[in-house]
Design an enzyme around this catalytic site. Structure first.
Site, mmCIF file in Angstrom:
data_model
loop_
_atom_site.group_PDB
_atom_site.id
_atom_site.type_symbol
_atom_site.label_atom_id
_atom_site.label_comp_id
_atom_site.label_asym_id
_atom_site.label_seq_id
_atom_site.Cartn_x
_atom_site.Cartn_y
_atom_site.Cartn_z
ATOM 1 N N SER A 1 0.869 -0.895 0.089
ATOM 2 C CA SER A 1 -0.073 -0.074 -0.464
ATOM 3 C C SER A 1 0.885 1.199 -0.165
ATOM 4 O O SER A 1 2.839 1.487 -0.503
ATOM 5 C CB SER A 1 -1.510 -0.243 1.020
ATOM 6 O OG SER A 1 -1.710 1.222 1.260
ATOM 7 N N ASN A 2 0.321 2.194 0.386
ATOM 8 C CA ASN A 2 0.886 3.835 0.529
ATOM 9 C C ASN A 2 0.341 4.467 1.449
ATOM 10 O O ASN A 2 -0.013 4.228 2.221
ATOM 11 C CB ASN A 2 1.092 4.732 -1.031
ATOM 12 C CG ASN A 2 -0.825 4.858 -1.669
ATOM 13 O OD1 ASN A 2 -0.913 5.322 -0.725
ATOM 14 N ND2 ASN A 2 -0.454 3.756 -2.238
ATOM 15 N N HIS A 3 1.375 5.796 1.691
ATOM 16 C CA HIS A 3 1.123 6.934 2.769
ATOM 17 C C HIS A 3 -0.619 7.878 2.760
ATOM 18 O O HIS A 3 -0.540 8.445 3.632
ATOM 19 C CB HIS A 3 2.192 7.190 3.292
ATOM 20 C CG HIS A 3 3.376 6.674 3.864
ATOM 21 N ND1 HIS A 3 3.532 5.774 4.946
ATOM 22 C CD2 HIS A 3 4.521 6.845 3.378
ATOM 23 C CE1 HIS A 3 4.592 5.648 5.302
ATOM 24 N NE2 HIS A 3 5.188 5.657 4.117
ATOM 25 N N ALA B 1 -5.084 7.523 -4.650
ATOM 26 C CA ALA B 1 -3.086 6.925 -4.625
ATOM 27 C C ALA B 1 -3.020 5.811 -4.858
ATOM 28 O O ALA B 1 -3.534 4.804 -3.673
ATOM 29 C CB ALA B 1 -2.163 7.323 -3.119
#
Ligand code: C5P
Length: 214
Positions: free
Chosen positions: A23-25, A90
């Site tokens: 995943s991402n921030h 995102a």
């Protein structure tokens, strides 16, 4: 006249095995703020969101998803009814090619996960989904912010790319504030550093102006 906004927000999660993911921030704050601002102004809002810890803004139709593929399918289904689409999610660019049913066991010192490209939802809006309303994308950049955003604007056939510099610690991912560059087909402008809530209100107005001009 009230308009119908479709907004994507948050990160996506791409399973590696039943207990792990890529995943991402992304916190989802910018997309949720836009959804809240549009709903507050009396517009209809469909919010398609990856996993976040945020409260769903009042008066918004909420569609939670997890993966890029699920976000793609939800967007394909609901975008036809929208006047304005804002892609603030995102989305993970790649996902593991094969997801085992069981947890992967620790064995050798190194391991390789093969990834396959996810569909680009924003790039599909016009070309696959036939969307002809106002199309706004986001671009999180670490360098050449305006040039990269302009490339996205053209490739993904957007009316506006909202670009921010995620190499800065004080704005962008997971922060309350943002500072935005607005890249339109024929001009570039900016919105000075402010809370995501107040920037969201400005973006909703800009989206409505673009929609009126169509
Ligand atoms: O090319 P890049 O990922 O930087 O483009 C960012 C924009 O494209 C954002 O608006 C994001 O929501 C959207 N996007 C998407 N689907 C993807 C990748 C990005 O909708 N698979």
């Amino acid at each position: 006249m009230p308009k119908h906004f479709l907004i994507t927000a948050g990160p996506t999660r791409e399973a590696i095995d039943p207990v792990r993911y890529i995943s991402n921030h992304s916190s989802g704050k910018m997309g949720y703020a836009i959804a809240g601002a549009a709903a507050h102004e009396g517009h209809r809002v469909t919010l398609i969101s990856g996993p976040t810890t945020l409260d769903v803004p009042h008066g918004v139709d909420f569609l939670p998803v997890e993966t890029a593929q699920e976000m793609y399918e939800a967007t394909e289904r609901y975008i036809k009814k929208a006047d304005i689409a804002v892609f603030a999610a995102a989305v993970a660019d790649y996902r593991p090619i094969a997801v085992p049913d069981q947890k992967i066991k620790k064995s050798s010192d190194t391991m390789t996960i093969e990834l396959v490209k996810n569909p680009d939802i924003l790039a599909s809006a016009r070309s696959q989904f036939g969307f002809n309303g106002t199309l706004i994308g986001f671009a999180a950049e670490t360098e050449n912010v305006i040039e990269n955003a302009r490339g996205k604007l053209e490739r993904k056939q957007c009316d506006l790319i909202v670009a921010n510099d995620v190499s800065r610690k004080d704005i962008g991912f997971n922060t309350a504030d943002n500072e935005l560059n607005l890249v339109f087909p024929k001009k570039v402008s900016s919105l000075e550093k402010a809370s995501k809530t107040s920037l969201a209100m400005e973006l909703v107005n800009i989206a409505l102006e673009l929609n009126q001009g169509e």
